[in-house]
Design a protein around this motif. Structure first.
Motif, PDB file in Angstrom:
ATOM      1  N   THR A  76      -1.503   1.946  -8.647  1.00  0.00           N
ATOM      2  CA  THR A  76      -0.494   2.904  -9.100  1.00  0.00           C
ATOM      3  C   THR A  76       0.875   2.290  -9.314  1.00  0.00           C
ATOM      4  O   THR A  76       1.711   2.888  -9.987  1.00  0.00           O
ATOM      5  N   THR A  79       3.013  -2.726 -13.115  1.00  0.00           N
ATOM      6  CA  THR A  79       3.967  -2.680 -14.227  1.00  0.00           C
ATOM      7  C   THR A  79       3.610  -3.648 -15.344  1.00  0.00           C
ATOM      8  O   THR A  79       4.079  -3.476 -16.473  1.00  0.00           O
ATOM      9  N   ASP A  97      -4.666   4.261 -19.114  1.00  0.00           N
ATOM     10  CA  ASP A  97      -3.639   5.290 -19.295  1.00  0.00           C
ATOM     11  C   ASP A  97      -3.278   6.005 -17.992  1.00  0.00           C
ATOM     12  O   ASP A  97      -2.389   6.860 -17.974  1.00  0.00           O
ATOM     13  N   GLN A  98      -3.948   5.625 -16.901  1.00  0.00           N
ATOM     14  CA  GLN A  98      -3.548   6.146 -15.589  1.00  0.00           C
ATOM     15  C   GLN A  98      -2.442   5.303 -14.955  1.00  0.00           C
ATOM     16  O   GLN A  98      -1.890   5.672 -13.926  1.00  0.00           O
ATOM     17  N   LEU A 100       0.785   4.775 -14.992  1.00  0.00           N
ATOM     18  CA  LEU A 100       1.951   5.464 -15.542  1.00  0.00           C
ATOM     19  C   LEU A 100       3.227   4.640 -15.490  1.00  0.00           C
ATOM     20  O   LEU A 100       4.180   4.932 -16.214  1.00  0.00           O
ATOM     21  N   LEU A 101       3.267   3.593 -14.646  1.00  0.00           N
ATOM     22  CA  LEU A 101       4.461   2.754 -14.541  1.00  0.00           C
ATOM     23  C   LEU A 101       4.368   1.496 -15.397  1.00  0.00           C
ATOM     24  O   LEU A 101       5.295   0.683 -15.394  1.00  0.00           O
ATOM     25  N   ASP A 120      -0.126   8.212 -25.293  1.00  0.00           N
ATOM     26  CA  ASP A 120       0.924   9.168 -24.927  1.00  0.00           C
ATOM     27  C   ASP A 120       1.170   9.261 -23.430  1.00  0.00           C
ATOM     28  O   ASP A 120       2.185   9.817 -23.005  1.00  0.00           O
ATOM     29  N   SER A 121       0.270   8.710 -22.604  1.00  0.00           N
ATOM     30  CA  SER A 121       0.504   8.717 -21.166  1.00  0.00           C
ATOM     31  C   SER A 121       1.224   7.457 -20.693  1.00  0.00           C
ATOM     32  O   SER A 121       1.726   7.401 -19.572  1.00  0.00           O
ATOM     33  N   LEU A 122       1.287   6.426 -21.548  1.00  0.00           N
ATOM     34  CA  LEU A 122       1.950   5.173 -21.172  1.00  0.00           C
ATOM     35  C   LEU A 122       3.425   5.241 -21.590  1.00  0.00           C
ATOM     36  O   LEU A 122       3.921   4.419 -22.363  1.00  0.00           O
ATOM     37  N   ILE A 123       4.115   6.195 -21.061  1.00  0.00           N
ATOM     38  CA  ILE A 123       5.455   6.525 -21.551  1.00  0.00           C
ATOM     39  C   ILE A 123       6.499   5.482 -21.167  1.00  0.00           C
ATOM     40  O   ILE A 123       7.594   5.481 -21.735  1.00  0.00           O
ATOM     41  N   ASN A 124       6.167   4.595 -20.222  1.00  0.00           N
ATOM     42  CA  ASN A 124       7.126   3.566 -19.801  1.00  0.00           C
ATOM     43  C   ASN A 124       6.880   2.217 -20.465  1.00  0.00           C
ATOM     44  O   ASN A 124       7.581   1.239 -20.172  1.00  0.00           O
TER      45      ASN A 124
END
Length: 330
Positions: A76, A79, A97-98, A100-101, A120-124
């Motif tokens: 989680t 990076t 895509d899980q 998120l960071l 769209d879930s990889l917003i960073n």
């Protein structure tokens, strides 16, 4: 009785310190903070250890890694992820895509034909390299959801049109879409990338430039080599006041319709493989900061600039070809 068959492969079958450390890295309850995973060739796992343990774990078995990456949900804090040059089945990337960071993702040279995750879930995400995969434009849909993206490499992806809307990537600074055979009629408006600093359109089947120079005046590096571009498309190139590197090689140019003294910051110029005579290159010696110049295969009969007398004397001494006529005094 027939001997028992081989036991199912599992992480726990591996022995030694590599196995135990990787299990710990993938265990959600472990206090370790994972910063990045990289798998070039035989693979590396990079982690920042909270307990002072070694931060690099060498993986000797690719199959072992395949089991480990299934558990992206446990990483989680990740990076950076680099699995380039790995023969991974697309399904093994399900779950990226899980992360998120995630800020940097490299999937180059993986023989991928599809991407089994949603952008769209990889917003960073700030850096994405999926070059040298057999990915068409449809399989790249959704890239324009990466609003924070700064570096994008889509080189050699079999794309026939840009897979995103350019105004949806407002922070993009580096774009490489080289070696894609774009449809000449496809709508490309790179000029909407106002912060773009590096642009590579090498060998993209272009017949015209997909931008106005005044709309990309932050460009520092531009490569449009091996496209059939008429000279008039470069009439306003002097508006690129920050340009450091320019590649116009093999563009079927017969003249360079711009003033060299306007490109005051240019350090590297490649115009090889064009039908340029010495007259069309007159004034090239006005680029005071020029460090690299490629004029190979340009139909030249003489050099389009003058040496200083000191440099010419040195060349004569080294080559022994006799007096150099192409000189300035001093």
């Amino acid at each position: 009785m027939a001997p028992p068959g081989p036991r199912p492969h599992s992480i726990r079958q591996q022995s030694g310190p590599v196995q135990s450390q990787l299990e710990a890295a993938c265990r959600p309850s472990h206090p370790r903070v994972n910063q990045g995973v990289r798998l070039p060739n035989h693979g590396l796992l990079h982690g920042q250890e909270a307990d002072g343990a070694p931060s690099n774990v060498a993986l000797r078995n690719l199959a072992f890694f395949k089991h480990a990456v299934r558990s992206f949900v446990s990483l989680t804090k990740l990076t950076e992820l680099d699995v380039s040059r790995s023969e991974l089945d697309s399904d093994l990337l399900t779950g990226i895509d899980q992360l998120l960071l995630l800020e940097k993702l490299n999937l180059a040279f993986c023989d991928l034909t599809k991407l089994p995750f949603r952008f769209d879930s990889l917003i960073n995400l700030r850096e994405l390299d999926i070059s040298h995969n057999k990915l068409d434009s449809d399989s790249l849909a959704g890239i324009d959801n990466l609003a924070l993206l700064e570096t994008l490499n889509l080189s050699s992806c079999d794309a026939t049109k840009p897979p995103f809307k350019f105004d949806s990537l407002p922070k993009l600074k580096e774009l490489d879409v080289s070696y894609n055979k774009f449809d000449c009629d496809s709508h490309v408006d790179i000029g909407k990338l106002g912060f773009l600093e590096k642009l590579n359109l090498h060998f993209c089947n272009l017949r015209k430039l997909p931008f106005r120079f005044d709309s990309v005046n932050n460009l520092k590096e531009l490569d449009v080599g091996e496209n059939k571009l008429a000279s008039e498309f470069f009439n306003d190139i002097e508006k690129l006041v920050s340009l450091r590197k320019l590649n116009l090689s093999r563009c079927e140019l017969t003249k360079l319709p711009f003033c060299f003294d306007s490109l005051t910051k240019l350090k590297e110029l490649k115009v090889s493989g064009n039908k340029l005579d010495s007259g069309s290159l007159a004034g090239i010696d006005k680029i005071a900061l020029l460090e690299t110049l490629n004029l190979s295969s340009c139909d030249l009969t003489k050099l389009p600039f003058r040496y200083s007398k000191k440099l010419c004397d040195l060349l004569n001494q080294l080559t022994g070809v006799g007096p150099c006529m192409n000189t300035n005094p001093g």
